[in-house]
Structure formats: structure tokens, C-alpha cells
Scaffold this motif. Structure first.
Motif, PDB file in Angstrom:
ATOM      1  N   PHE A   1       0.856  -1.187   0.000  1.00 60.17           N
ATOM      2  CA  PHE A   1       0.000   0.000   0.000  1.00 60.17           C
ATOM      3  C   PHE A   1       0.902   1.250   0.000  1.00 60.17           C
ATOM      4  O   PHE A   1       0.870   2.072   0.907  1.00 60.17           O
ATOM      5  N   ASP A   2       1.751   1.332  -1.022  1.00 66.42           N
ATOM      6  CA  ASP A   2       2.641   2.493  -1.145  1.00 66.42           C
ATOM      7  C   ASP A   2       2.965   2.688  -2.627  1.00 66.42           C
ATOM      8  O   ASP A   2       2.381   2.031  -3.494  1.00 66.42           O
ATOM      9  N   GLU A   3       3.936   3.550  -2.897  1.00 61.61           N
ATOM     10  CA  GLU A   3       4.202   3.917  -4.295  1.00 61.61           C
ATOM     11  C   GLU A   3       4.864   2.785  -5.089  1.00 61.61           C
ATOM     12  O   GLU A   3       4.983   2.863  -6.304  1.00 61.61           O
ATOM     13  N   THR A   4       5.303   1.703  -4.410  1.00 60.72           N
ATOM     14  CA  THR A   4       5.842   0.548  -5.148  1.00 60.72           C
ATOM     15  C   THR A   4       4.723  -0.386  -5.606  1.00 60.72           C
ATOM     16  O   THR A   4       4.963  -1.297  -6.397  1.00 60.72           O
ATOM     17  N   GLY A   5       3.501  -0.168  -5.068  1.00 65.08           N
ATOM     18  CA  GLY A   5       2.431  -1.126  -5.344  1.00 65.08           C
ATOM     19  C   GLY A   5       1.125  -0.437  -5.675  1.00 65.08           C
ATOM     20  O   GLY A   5       0.953   0.162  -6.742  1.00 65.08           O
TER      21      GLY A   5
ATOM     22  N   ASP B   1       2.997  -4.614   3.655  1.00 65.18           N
ATOM     23  CA  ASP B   1       2.784  -3.654   4.730  1.00 65.18           C
ATOM     24  C   ASP B   1       1.337  -3.653   5.210  1.00 65.18           C
ATOM     25  O   ASP B   1       0.934  -2.782   5.961  1.00 65.18           O
ATOM     26  N   TYR B   2       0.554  -4.617   4.740  1.00 67.02           N
ATOM     27  CA  TYR B   2      -0.805  -4.771   5.285  1.00 67.02           C
ATOM     28  C   TYR B   2      -1.271  -6.204   5.068  1.00 67.02           C
ATOM     29  O   TYR B   2      -0.726  -6.934   4.227  1.00 67.02           O
ATOM     30  N   SER B   3      -2.255  -6.597   5.879  1.00 65.21           N
ATOM     31  CA  SER B   3      -2.964  -7.853   5.618  1.00 65.21           C
ATOM     32  C   SER B   3      -4.449  -7.514   5.538  1.00 65.21           C
ATOM     33  O   SER B   3      -4.981  -6.829   6.424  1.00 65.21           O
ATOM     34  N   PRO B   4      -5.138  -8.006   4.499  1.00 65.45           N
ATOM     35  CA  PRO B   4      -6.583  -7.721   4.417  1.00 65.45           C
ATOM     36  C   PRO B   4      -7.367  -8.423   5.529  1.00 65.45           C
ATOM     37  O   PRO B   4      -8.541  -8.125   5.728  1.00 65.45           O
TER      38      PRO B   4
END
Ligand code: URP
Ligand code: ZN
Ligand code: ZN
Length: 483
Positions: A319-323, A414-417
Motif C-alpha cells: 500500500f505504497d508507491e511501489t504497489g 505492509d498490510y494484511s486484508p
């Protein structure tokens, strides 16, 4: 014996029984009431299960538009192992202009020396040239890549119906299983363009832009094409009750049609896509998550045997600019990478909500976790606990309760749904060919401990099939159309 697993309850897709399991040279060599060795794992109070086989995940894979998954073969395999898997089958993705052999060599270079568990690839075919069809796909099959995948949507990946028939013909001639991402690309483009034009660009509109009808039409067409040729087909990530009904009907009629669903369709809904700001992007995958009624229907299909495989479809974009935010914090739903992570929680979710809540049996859990994938994807030494099989074993604590936290996933995300869910039933020890990979919550194996597994012909026993009369020279005035 090198190692004995003592005092546990062994569970396979057929039975559960109290037994010790003896391991030598990476194989199961004895199953008996009492066994001893100098190295013993105490499994009392625990389940001794075939190691999970994760049959749908995207690792070190570029999307057609160039975005790279966050997980490579090291982090992806570690996350899979923490989730109770001893083997996984990510994709090797051919893009247009690439050769098939070149594609497989590239993925070999990405996986070798990195993966902590055994692996293979499904080959994504996006450019079915004459050379690919006549030479490279048979060569890939001979190399142990016995499943191919095609897309009916995504502009840079999709094949048309004629190309689909060509690939199915080669797959059938070799005994391979073709997997398909079934969504109607015309419907998706049509509705997406209208949504964007009207300014409806937030992540929640992803659910609207991939309507159920797009999946239902494409599943119907994919099954029709496969049955026309009597080719074997796996419909991956089925997200609609109507799509599942089509799979069930074809199976009842004896066609070689198989289905897969994924945790996101059982545990998430379109309300997750409607979270504030861009948060909904974390829950974007294709086909999209739907609603509570759909979840109930898909659980019924899981229980009733429509789905042979339950896979994570781990497609990790941070959830950042790489993804997810690569096209900026205001990107429209059309510009956001599809997919979500889930390698480490596929099995705990299915155990906690399936077995513990009485929706499926422990035997069905084992079949969905491991045994059916071994059979359908050509891994005859994996997927069960029996003398002679690889000692790929997960020791499972059926009573341990943990809360899902991103930091426990051991992936590069950086997150899990599934953050914050309380689940009961977790893997405690994972063995791959008799080696401890995970033990007591710690990673034991070195990078590169896993091996590439050359897969065998998938097992379609019980599905007699039958092809269209027009392909039979006795009916078509002697025309030899397809082998
Ligand atoms: O949204 C998803 N599932 N992304 C991964 C690629 C695919 O379609 O399987
Ligand atoms: Zn897909
Ligand atoms: Zn996928």
C-alpha cells in the motif's frame, strides 16, 4: 529412521487416526502405533497433516504493465511455510514477445537458491505463437510444467477464443491442465469507461466495474470451449454462485472441469472496498470480492465438492508507491494493481471458519489444503501421509488462538486484508522432505533449501468427458481437425 513424529493424530483426506510417523531420507517410511528414533517431535494434542500445497500465488512476477510483486521466492516461500505450506506453485508469466523457454529460465533464476520450500510453476501463456504451441509448450510439459494458465481479460495478457482453443488442444494432447482467469473483458471495459467518464474513480467502483455477469459469461464460455475439445480446465478464483453452479453442473456431467475459490471471496465483501480514502485499494482483486449472500453460497459449494482447490491468490502489492499507489494517491480504480496477500493465512482461515465452525470436515480441509492440488497438479509424492510419500508434514495445533497481524505474515507486505481477525487452529511445525522449515514459531531452513519439483501428468480419473461430435471423423465426413 532419522526422525519420528510422536503422539499426534494423523489426518489425511480419507481418515484420522492416532499414530507415530517415521521419516528417513526425506520420505515417510513407517506409520505405526509406536516408533522411536534419536530425533523426536512431540505432537501430542496436535494434528499431523500433509503439508499444505499453495497452488495459486504470484511471486517475483511482473504484471503486464511492469509492476513487480513485493514478494520474491525467499520472502514468499517463508510466508507460505509460516502458513503451514511445504510446497507452492507460483506462476511463470510469459508476456507478449517472450518465448516460453525464456520465461521458464527466467523464473528458474528467480527461484533457485531462494525458496525454502519445494516449488514448481504454472506457465502463463500470453503469446501462443506457432513456435510456442508446437515446440515450447510440449517442451515445458516435458520439463515438468504440467499446467498452463490463460487470461480472458487484461488487455496485455488476454487471448481470444481461437487462441484459447489452440492452447487447450496442446494441453489435451500432452495431458496438461489449463487454468483460466475467466472474466469478460468487453463488459469490464465498457462499464469501466462509463464509470471513469462520470467521475466514479474511487476503489469501491472496482466492484461495479467487474460485475458478476462478466465472470458468469466467461466461465460459461471457457467451459464450453474446454468441453468442445474434451480438454481439462481449472476455473481459478471463482467469485460468484452462478459461476460455481456452472462448474458443478459440468462436473456432474463428467467433464474434466475443476474449480478453485479463495479466502477473499469467503471472508471479505464489497463493503471493504468502500473503506475511507484509498483504503479500499487494499481489498482490490479481480474478480472482486462480492457480498454476504455470495459468501454463503460459496461455502455451500466448498462443502459440496464443487471446488477442488482453495488457494490464496497471493498477489502482493504494497500500500505504497511501489504497489497500490504507484499511480499516485488519487489514482482511479483502473490504475491500481489488482491482488492482495494471503499466503500465510489461507489455511488458518479455512480451519478456523471451516473446520472449527462445522462448515467442512477435517478430511475436506486436508483435501482442499493439499491432497487435491497434489492430484490435479501432478505431485504424486505429496499431498498425503503414507509410506513412500515425501515427508512434507504440517503439525497443527487445533486449539491455538491467534490474532492476524501483518508483522506475523513474514511476507514483504505492509498490510494484511485479514488484520485483526481472531482465528483458532495454527501450524506449529512444518517439515519439507523431512527437514524442519518452521518450528516453534521460528524459521529454521536456509534460503535455497527447497527444490524445483518436475511435476507429472495431472490425474483426471473419474471425469470421462467426451468431445463435440463435429471433431469426430465418423461424424464430420472424415475431416481430421484436432488430434
Ligand atoms: O486480482 C488478482 N487476482 N490479481 C492477481 C492476478 C490474477 O488475476 O490472478
Ligand atoms: Zn486471475
Ligand atoms: Zn492470481
Amino acid at each position: 529412521m532419522d526422525l519420528v513424529i510422536k503422539g499426534g493424530t494423523v489426518a489425511t483426506a480419507a481418515d484420522s487416526f492416532r499414530a507415530d510417523v517415521g521419516i528417513s531420507d526425506g520420505r515417510i517410511v513407517a506409520i505405526a502405533e509406536s516408533l522411536d528414533a534419536s530425533d523426536v517431535i512431540d505432537a501430542s494434542g496436535k494434528l499431523v497433516l500433509p503439508g499444505g500445497i499453495e497452488a495459486h500465488c504470484h511471486i517475483a512476477q511482473e504484471s503486464a504493465t511492469g509492476g513487480m510483486t513485493a514478494d520474491d521466492y525467499r520472502s514468499g516461500s517463508i510466508s507460505a511455510a509460516f502458513g503451514g505450506n511445504s510446497c507452492f506453485i507460483p506462476f511463470a508469466a510469459q508476456h507478449r514477445g517472450m518465448g516460453v523457454t525464456e520465461t521458464l529460465d527466467l523464473y528458474d533464476s528467480r527461484a533457485t537458491g531462494q525458496s525454502v520450500i519445494d516449488w514448481s510453476y504454472h506457465l502463463i501463456v500470453a503469446d501462443p505463437t506457432e513456435k510456442a504451441l508446437n515446440e515450447e509448450l510440449p517442451a515445458a510439459f516435458a520439463r515438468g510444467i504440467t499446467s498452463f494458465k490463460v487470461f480472458m481479460t487484461y488487455d496485455l495478457m488476454k487471448i481470444d477464443d481461437g487462441q484459447f482453443l489452440d492452447i487447450l488442444t496442446v494441453a489435451r494432447a500432452n495431458g496438461a491442465l489449463t487454468m483460466v482467469h475467466a472474466e469478460n473483458s468487453g463488459i469490464i471495459r465498457w462499464i469501466s469507461d462509463r464509470l471513469v467518464k462520470a467521475g466514479h474513480t474511487a476503489p469501491r467502483y472496482h466492484a461495479v466495474s467487474h460485475p458478476a455477469a462478466a465472470e458468469i459469461e466467461a466461465i460459461n464460455r471457457a467451459i464450453t470451449l474446454a468441453r468442445f475439445l474434451d480438454a481439462a480446465l481449472m476455473i481459478v478464483h471463482v467469485s460468484t454462485p452462478e459461476g460455481a453452479d456452472l462448474v458443478a453442473k459440468a462436473r456432474l456431467e463428467g467433464a474434466k472441469i475443476f474449480g478453485e475459490t479463495c479466502p477473499q471471496y469467503l471472508f471479505l465483501t464489497r463493503n471493504d472496498l468502500d473503506r475511507p480514502g484509498m483504503e479500499g485499494a487494499k481489498f482490490m482483486c479481480s474478480p472482486p470480492v462480492r457480498d454476504a449472500a455470495t459468501q454463503d453460497a460459496l461455502w455451500r459449494h466448498l462443502q459440496g465438492g464443487t471446488f477442488s482447490v482453495f488457494s490464496s491468490d497471493h498477489a502482493p502489492y504494497r500500500f505504497d508507491e511501489t504497489g497500490k499507489l504507484a499511480n499516485g494517491p488519487q489514482a482511479s480504480f483502473k490504475q491500481i494493481a489488482n491482488g492482495m496477500p494471503g499466503l500465510a493465512v489461507r489455511l488458518p482461515l479455512l480451519f478456523s471458519e471451516g473446520v472449527r465452525k462445522g462448515r467442512i470436515t477435517l478430511q475436506q480441509f486436508v483435501a482442499l489444503a493439499s491432497t487435491n492440488a497434489a492430484r490435479l497438479y501432478g505431485l504424486p509424492r505429496k499431498g498425503s501421509i503414507a509410506v513412500g510419500m515425501d515427508a512434507d508434514i504440517t503439525i497443527w495445533d487445533p486449539d491455538e488462538t491467534r490474532t492476524v497481524r501483518v508483522e506475523d505474515q513474514h511476507d514483504a507486505m505492509d498490510y494484511s486484508p485479514f488484520e485483526g481477525r481472531e482465528l483458532t487452529g495454527w501450524p506449529v511445525t512444518v517439515l519439507s522432505r523431512g527437514r524442519r522449515i518452521i518450528d516453534g514459531g521460528r524459521l529454521i531452513a536456509e534460503s535455497g533449501a527447497g527444490r524445483f519439483v518436475a511435476r507429472e501428468r495431472p490425474d483426471f480419473t473419474g471425469y470421462p468427458g467426451g468431445r463435440a461430435a463435429e471433431l469426430d471423423p465418423a461424424f464430420n465426413f472424415g475431416a481430421e481437425i484436432a488430434p
